[in-house]
Design a protein around this motif. Structure first.
Motif, PDB file in Angstrom:
ATOM      1  N   GLU B 134       0.829  -1.201   0.000  1.00 20.39           N
ATOM      2  CA  GLU B 134       0.000   0.000   0.000  1.00 20.39           C
ATOM      3  C   GLU B 134       0.866   1.254   0.000  1.00 20.39           C
ATOM      4  O   GLU B 134       0.553   2.242  -0.662  1.00 20.39           O
ATOM      5  N   VAL B 138       0.805   4.579  -2.534  1.00 20.26           N
ATOM      6  CA  VAL B 138       0.638   5.969  -2.107  1.00 20.26           C
ATOM      7  C   VAL B 138       1.824   6.811  -2.555  1.00 20.26           C
ATOM      8  O   VAL B 138       1.665   7.896  -3.116  1.00 20.26           O
ATOM      9  N   PHE B 141       1.638   7.578  -6.082  1.00 15.74           N
ATOM     10  CA  PHE B 141       0.671   8.638  -6.401  1.00 15.74           C
ATOM     11  C   PHE B 141       1.277  10.008  -6.149  1.00 15.74           C
ATOM     12  O   PHE B 141       1.158  10.923  -6.958  1.00 15.74           O
ATOM     13  N   LEU B 142       1.965  10.129  -5.023  1.00 16.34           N
ATOM     14  CA  LEU B 142       2.548  11.424  -4.695  1.00 16.34           C
ATOM     15  C   LEU B 142       3.604  11.813  -5.724  1.00 16.34           C
ATOM     16  O   LEU B 142       3.763  12.982  -6.071  1.00 16.34           O
ATOM     17  N   GLY B 145       1.761  12.643  -9.161  1.00 11.16           N
ATOM     18  CA  GLY B 145       1.024  13.897  -9.084  1.00 11.16           C
ATOM     19  C   GLY B 145       1.935  15.087  -8.820  1.00 11.16           C
ATOM     20  O   GLY B 145       1.503  16.226  -8.841  1.00 11.16           O
ATOM     21  N   ARG B 154      -3.170  15.020 -13.507  1.00  8.57           N
ATOM     22  CA  ARG B 154      -3.829  14.669 -12.258  1.00  8.57           C
ATOM     23  C   ARG B 154      -4.835  13.554 -12.488  1.00  8.57           C
ATOM     24  O   ARG B 154      -4.996  12.680 -11.645  1.00  8.57           O
ATOM     25  N   ARG B 158      -4.794  10.002 -10.645  1.00 10.82           N
ATOM     26  CA  ARG B 158      -5.970   9.488  -9.953  1.00 10.82           C
ATOM     27  C   ARG B 158      -6.319   8.089 -10.457  1.00 10.82           C
ATOM     28  O   ARG B 158      -6.644   7.189  -9.695  1.00 10.82           O
ATOM     29  N   LEU B 161      -3.977   5.612  -9.030  1.00  5.52           N
ATOM     30  CA  LEU B 161      -4.232   5.335  -7.612  1.00  5.52           C
ATOM     31  C   LEU B 161      -5.460   4.455  -7.447  1.00  5.52           C
ATOM     32  O   LEU B 161      -5.476   3.523  -6.649  1.00  5.52           O
ATOM     33  N   LEU B 162      -6.495   4.745  -8.236  1.00  6.91           N
ATOM     34  CA  LEU B 162      -7.715   3.955  -8.085  1.00  6.91           C
ATOM     35  C   LEU B 162      -7.478   2.511  -8.491  1.00  6.91           C
ATOM     36  O   LEU B 162      -7.943   1.587  -7.835  1.00  6.91           O
ATOM     37  N   GLY B 165      -4.956   1.003  -6.044  1.00  7.34           N
ATOM     38  CA  GLY B 165      -5.623   0.941  -4.741  1.00  7.34           C
ATOM     39  C   GLY B 165      -6.644  -0.178  -4.701  1.00  7.34           C
ATOM     40  O   GLY B 165      -6.740  -0.922  -3.722  1.00  7.34           O
ATOM     41  N   GLY B 166      -7.394  -0.324  -5.793  1.00  8.29           N
ATOM     42  CA  GLY B 166      -8.342  -1.433  -5.880  1.00  8.29           C
ATOM     43  C   GLY B 166      -7.623  -2.760  -5.756  1.00  8.29           C
ATOM     44  O   GLY B 166      -8.089  -3.695  -5.093  1.00  8.29           O
TER      45      GLY B 166
END
Lengths: 520, 753
Positions: B134, B138, B141-142, B145, B154, B158, B161-162, B165-166
């Motif tokens: 995880e 993250v 993503f940082l 972005g 962006r 996103r 991440l989705l 993340g899923g």
């Protein structure tokens, strides 16, 4: 005449004051504070009210520690004519509420000075409300529960509208009050129906009337008890802002003064959950099969609606309002797992631990988050759009890092308390085979993560569109912010990370969870 | 030692953030220290046989612990993660201008990623693995972005991440089932499991791996993530993070070997990804995207090999993973350098770089050749092992998997050639800015590694071999061969190179189709996300309109309808018309006042009609033989009316006008509420539980309380605690009113106006 009066023998119940010391401390502290500052007006505008309030919370906390040791050895104690019970569960929740009061009082200090409000009323109301919360968590009688709920709520209705210069604040307070009053009315109606169906308002009495001769399943075959439970549930669901009783939340969070929101999202919510749990575990234990589906419905609706609507917001306070709804969903799952009739021994305690840990972790992180929001709201507390957070890292790196840590915790990123909280809840749900709930919870947490990370990224964006010569540009450097507020945020961050990294306090959690499971 | 190294990373994160405030370059170089130390440590561990476990119990009841294991596989992965990491930090210090913005958080974020990835490859508990998995999502993503105000970027971040993340969720769910089924959370103790739950767990883990390692159809996030600065792409999106899924499959495949869907699922994902990725690499004209799609294809190949599951295929997969990390990082690094020095990555615009950027050209050519599997390079030996492994298969599997892998290999050669020709081939001379040695050094190091790896193939074998044995004990007989002799495998791979070369040459000369192809699927994903957002906004508009009366009406209606079941509980026999004649006029009075209250237009008359209702009700109490209750009610009503009247002084005299329909609705809701309460009351009176408490109360009042006004005794004696509570409520109200009644300071009032 006086002799006569003295001779009158009244067999009033014995009150074990030492066991309700935290409650008394909080309430008397409030009264004392307003008395002192009325007598010595010069104390009103300086550090005194904040220090007094924080000190009161700390004193209550000392009692909490002492009582914990006592009830650990004696077991649950019933006090004040059996209308309240003090066990490790109550004590734990009381401690959480005290933490919230402590942090919020520190936030108030700088806020009131910045906004130019004086007077100890803010602090007094917080203390009163907290005492109501403690009463709610320990009440063994629905009428006492209701009084706790009222004390808890009324103070917060007023606090919500106390920013007298902002129309939004007045509107928030008014909305919260009217909708809250309606939900209180429904709650009272639920009490009346319970009394009608069972002939008792005492929680143990209600549960006994629900047992048949063999002491097992509900014998009161009445739709009345079902509706009563539903109405009571509505009253609590309103307080903890679970969907579909959440409608007030975004409006009120947005309009209310930011430190008040910190209190609403932490102590009020904790007390609401604690009361809900006691009423349903003790009073309606025999009907667990009837009310558990209600919890499930509330939890799923809160998770879905909260996370879905949060991403469409552009105001940080509204975002966090929806996120608090999602968190309510998670906490409800903890209760759902804890109430699992099949696994009293294992899944139940796991769920109870998850529930309690979530309450503690969430209180600290949400108080910290709204603490940062308080600090950077500028005068008049109106600068809360996502754009106002742009480039925060550049102007105030420390604040931005603190906020990021808190948002990470809310998102449930590992090595923060938020991760362990969510992990515990999901593990407990899986343990009691609530796979649908666990699945929805996981999905919601991903959607919510997008939301929090959006705020984080926006803080780190390098270009800040903020015109540098803007009159109320955010001051740079920590020293520009009130020390008390920064301290509160720092405490919250340290605690959030410590709870997420260090494995301490497990025994406390287990004890409280066992006390909680034993209530059923 | 592991703890020290992990702690060094954490310290490094803070140090990098602090030192990066003055300059990006310093921050990056400070950040490079921890990975460099880790690499050095791992190198010293290389030739020792070791298998050490480091464990810190975290939460006892949940089996949640941080557990790391240092074995050959972990060492190999550590060297890849930290070694390439250190090089990338050095590279990035040349890539960014020293004064670049974001110095205080970019190096820290990149090191956070490095830390997460290190934890991931060392993890020996499923929860530890999950946590670091995880964290990589993250931090990725940082990093993607980072610095980008561009909306597209962006959206891409996103999307990534989705999707990942899923995948993380699926991983959590799969692990929960796995832990339950196998009774352990220790990764190296997992036993093969079977049963329906095992199938679900297998599918979930496969899904998780597919999202992280960009398998079809979840690959769509990877091209979008190319918006990140090139050091990030080189590190995360080619060398390390995307390998996490592969590693997950490798370490759990033994557990799922009995699960029927595991292999077909993996083969389907792997083969389709391998071919589609290679096709994508042939379509794009942005050099970085060509590499990204190439990465997707290679990841597909790795998944395919791991799903085949034979020891030989596993061995080939791990060799290929190692070789790929080296050559793909080198390729990305060169593309980044070209981007910085020429300002473009479009292969139709670039030209003549062989002369102006000779070192870059050499590195790119060697690495691309290694990717294509041209002999005398590390990539050749690994590719050879892969082809040997699939040629060993039997029957349909041979045709299906073998055919696909060979086809994929041909396309790989083709896009490798197209990349080299496109970037460095003849064309208009592109202007080039001066070389920065911080970028050249890592490029040369990684480029040289592809050659050195082949020359010292024995050493590579002694590193990769034991690592594969950790996964599959039967793989110890295999090793990478410098020259296999003229086996069918070698002949196949040589013909692959030749055919691919021809195809690549013919494809790269075509220049039509000047438009860059859009990513299929990505737009669909973004549209879905946007649809959800739009839906959310509409939903908010509908239910979160902010209108208080509508909220109230909704809640009231819902609560009233909840009383419906009571209708059945009403016992008509228990109903009586009246007990006293006076009840009739009083009842009428109450109803009439209530109805009048709904129609009056001034606030004062509304308050008075409400008061009339209350007084009427107290009359009803009195008739029922409860004078004490009536008295109390009368007092309360009086106080309330007085309060109303005081309050009304600050409001306008009349109510704001209300529209007819809305007025009717409100009345309907009110009537509904009234009916609901009435029904519930009658129902509860129909079925009384036990005796009414009045006898006990009146007796208790006289005996204990010594008073005849029962209500008073209840308030002061029997339920004294409640009264005390109510006193506190009143005190709170009083304080509240006091606070609210304070008028704002003059200055504030001005601001409000």
């Amino acid at each position: 005449m006086i002799e006569q009066l003295l001779q009158v023998q009244t067999d009033s119940p014995e009150v074990a004051w030492s066991l309700i010391a935290p409650l008394v401390t909080l309430a008397l502290g409030g009264i004392l504070l307003i008395t002192i500052s009325s007598l010595i007006p010069s104390l009103k505008d300086n550090w005194f009210p904040a220090a007094f309030t924080a000190g009161t919370a700390a004193a209550a906390m000392v009692f909490v520690v002492d009582i914990w040791d006592r009830v650990s050895s004696t077991g649950p104690e019933f006090v004040v004519a059996n209308s309240m019970s003090v066990d490790q569960y109550t004590v734990f929740v009381t401690g959480v509420i005290c933490i919230s009061v402590f942090l919020v009082s520190l936030l108030f200090h700088g806020y009131l000075q910045r906004e130019g409000f004086s007077g100890p009323e803010w602090y007094v109301l917080i203390l009163m409300s907290a005492s109501g919360g403690v009463l709610l968590a320990s009440a063994e009688d629905l009428i006492v529960t209701f009084i706790g709920l009222e004390i808890l709520s009324i103070a917060v209705y007023v606090l919500a509208s106390l920013h007298l210069r902002r129309g939004e604040s007045q509107e928030a307070g008014f909305k919260y009050f009217l909708l809250g009053a309606l939900s209180s009315a429904l709650f009272l109606y639920g009490i009346a129906l319970t009394y009608g169906a069972t002939g008792s308002t005492r929680l143990t009495g209600i549960s006994q009337s629900g047992l048949n001769e063999r002491g097992l399943s509900p014998a009161v075959d009445s739709s009345m008890i079902l509706v009563a439970m539903a109405l009571l549930m509505v009253g609590f669901a309103f307080k903890v802002s679970a969907v579909p009783f959440h409608l007030w939340t975004p409006d009120v969070y947005e309009g209310s003064p930011s430190p008040v929101v910190a209190f609403m999202a932490s102590a009020v919510k904790v007390a609401g959950f604690a009361g809900m749990l006691r009423v349903f575990f003790v009073g309606f234990g025999p009907y667990v099969e009837d009310w558990r589906p209600l919890l499930q419905g509330l939890a799923i609706a809160s998770l879905v609606v909260g996370s879905l609507l949060a991403i469409a917001q552009s105001n940080v306070k509204r975002m966090l309002a929806y996120s608090s709804i999602t968190h309510a969903g998670f906490i409800l799952i903890g209760i759902y797992a804890a109430a699992d009739p099949e696994s009293r021994s294992n899944g139940g305690v796991l769920g109870a631990e998850a529930f309690l840990f979530y309450l503690l972790a969430y209180t600290i992180m949400v108080a910290g988050t709204f603490g940062v929001i308080t600090l950077i709201g500028r005068r008049d507390d109106g600068r809360h759009s996502l754009d106002d957070y742009r480039g925060l890292f550049k102007s105030n790196p420390v604040l931005a890092v603190l906020m990021s840590a808190l948002l990470f915790a809310q998102a449930g990123i590992p090595f923060t308390s938020g991760f362990l909280a969510k992990f515990r809840v999901i593990a407990a749900a899986a343990q009691s085979e609530a796979y649908v709930l666990a699945g929805v919870a996981m999905l919601a947490s991903v959607v919510a993560a997008v939301l929090y990370l959006r705020i984080v990224v926006s803080m780190f964006l390098v270009d800040s569109p903020a015109e540098a010569d803007e009159p109320d540009a955010l001051p740079s450097g920590l020293s520009a912010f009130p020390l008390a507020g920064v301290t509160a945020v720092a405490i919250a961050v340290v605690a959030t990370i410590a709870l997420g990294v260090l494995p301490f306090g497990q025994e406390i959690l287990t004890d409280a969870a066992e006390a909680m499971s034993a209530m059923r | 030692m592991i703890w020290v190294l992990l702690a060094a990373h954490i310290v490094g994160i803070f140090a990098a953030s602090y030192s990066g405030r003055s300059s990006m370059r310093t921050g990056l170089l400070v950040a490079a220290i921890a990975p460099a130390l880790t690499t050095a440590w791992a190198t010293t561990q290389l030739l020792k046989p070791n298998d050490t476990v480091y464990e810190m119990v975290w939460v006892q009841g949940l089996d949640l612990s941080l557990r790391f294991r240092v074995d050959s596989l972990a060492i190999l992965m550590t060297i890849l993660v930290s070694g390439i990491g250190a090089l990338v930090f050095v590279y990035a210090s040349g890539y960014f201008k020293p004064s670049a913005d974001g110095g205080s958080h970019f190096p820290a974020s990149l090191l956070l990623f490095s830390f997460s990835m290190l934890g991931l490859v060392l993890a020996d508990s499923i929860w530890t693995l999950f946590i670091f998995w995880e964290l990589t999502s993250v931090s990725s993503f940082l990093l993607v972005g980072f610095k980008n105000l561009d909306v597209d970027v962006r959206i891409a971040a996103r999307r990534a991440l989705l999707i990942t993340g899923g995948g993380g969720l699926a991983l959590l769910a799969g692990f929960l089932i796995l832990a339950d089924a196998s009774n352990t959370t220790v990764l190296s103790n997992l036993e093969p499991i079977s049963g329906p739950n095992a199938g679900i767990a297998a599918a979930l883990l496969m899904f998780a791996a597919a999202t992280k390692s960009a398998q079809m159809p979840f690959h769509i996030w990877l091209p979008g993530a190319m918006a990140a600065p090139t050091p990030v792409s080189a590190y995360l999106h080619s060398a390390t993070m995307v390998k996490a899924g592969i590693l997950l499959l490798a370490s759990t495949s033994a557990t799922f070997e009995d699960v029927a869907i595991w292999k077909p699922l993996g083969l389907t994902l792997g083969i389709s990804t391998m071919l589609w990725g290679a096709f994508g690499a042939l379509r794009h004209r942005d050099a970085k995207l060509i590499l990204a799609w190439g990465t997707i294809s290679q990841l597909g190949l790795l998944v395919t090999l791991l799903s085949v599951g034979t020891p030989k295929a596993t061995f080939a997969a791990m060799s290929l993973l190692t070789a790929h990390a080296v050559f793909k990082a080198a390729l990305f690094i060169t593309v980044g350098e070209i981007d910085i020095r020429t300002g473009t990555r479009d292969i139709y615009e670039l030209g003549g770089l062989t002369k102006s950027m000779p070192i870059t050209f050499a590195v790119a050519a060697i690495s691309a050749a290694s990717m294509a599997g041209v002999p005398l390079l590390l990539g050749f030996a690994a590719k050879e092992a892969a082809i040997e492994a699939v040629l060993d298969l039997k029957g349909t599997e041979l045709w299906l998997v073998g055919g696909a892998v060979i086809g994929g290999a041909v396309m790989t050669v083709a896009y490798s050639l197209r990349f080299v020709l496109g970037v460095f081939g003849p064309g208009p001379q592109t202007s080039v800015s001066p070389r920065r040695s911080a970028m050249t050094v890592p490029a040369v190091a990684l480029g040289a590694a592809s050659i050195a790896g082949y020359i010292f193939l024995g050493s590579v074998n002694s590193i990769v071999g034991p690592a594969v044995v950790e996964l599959d004990e039967k793989a110890n007989v295999y090793s990478l061969l410098r020259w296999p002799g003229f086996t069918p495998g070698l002949l196949t791979s040589l013909s692959v190179v030749i055919v691919g070369f021809l195809i690549g040459y013919s494809v790269s000369t075509r220049t039509e189709g000047a438009n860059a192809p859009t990513a299929i699927g990505a737009s669909f994903a973004d549209r879905s996300i946007n649809e959800v957002l739009t839906f959310a906004r509409e939903l908010i508009g509908r239910i979160q309109h902010g209108s208080l009366p509508v909220y109230l009406a909704t809640m009231m209606t819902t609560a009233s309808l909840a009383a419906t079941p009571f209708v059945t509980a009403i016992d008509p026999d228990s109903l009586r018309r009246w007990d006293h004649v006076l009840q009739i006029p009083l009842g009428f009075g109450v109803v009439a006042s209530a109805v009048a209250g709904a129609f009056v237009t001034t606030r004062l008359s509304a308050a008075l009609t409400l008061g009339a209702v209350g007084i009427g009700v107290s009359g009803l109490f009195a008739l029922h033989g409860a004078p004490d209750l009536a008295l109390t009610q009368l007092l309360v009503e009086t106080v309330v009316v007085v309060g109303f009247v005081i309050g009304l002084g600050r409001l306008s005299r009349r109510f704001p006008p209300v529209g007819g329909a809305w007025h009717a609705t409100r009345m309907a809701v009110a009537v509904l509420g009234g009916i609901a309460v009435m029904v519930a009351l009658i129902a509860s009176a129909s079925d009384p539980t036990g005796l009414p408490p009045v006898a006990a109360l009146s007796e208790g009042a006289v005996e204990q309380g010594g008073g005849k006004n029962i209500v008073n005794v209840i308030l002061t004696d029997i339920r004294a605690l409640d009264t005390l509570g109510e006193v506190v409520v009143l005190a709170t109200v009083a304080i509240g009113i006091m606070a609210l009644a304070k008028s704002p300071k003059p200055e504030g009032r001005k601001a409000a106006q």
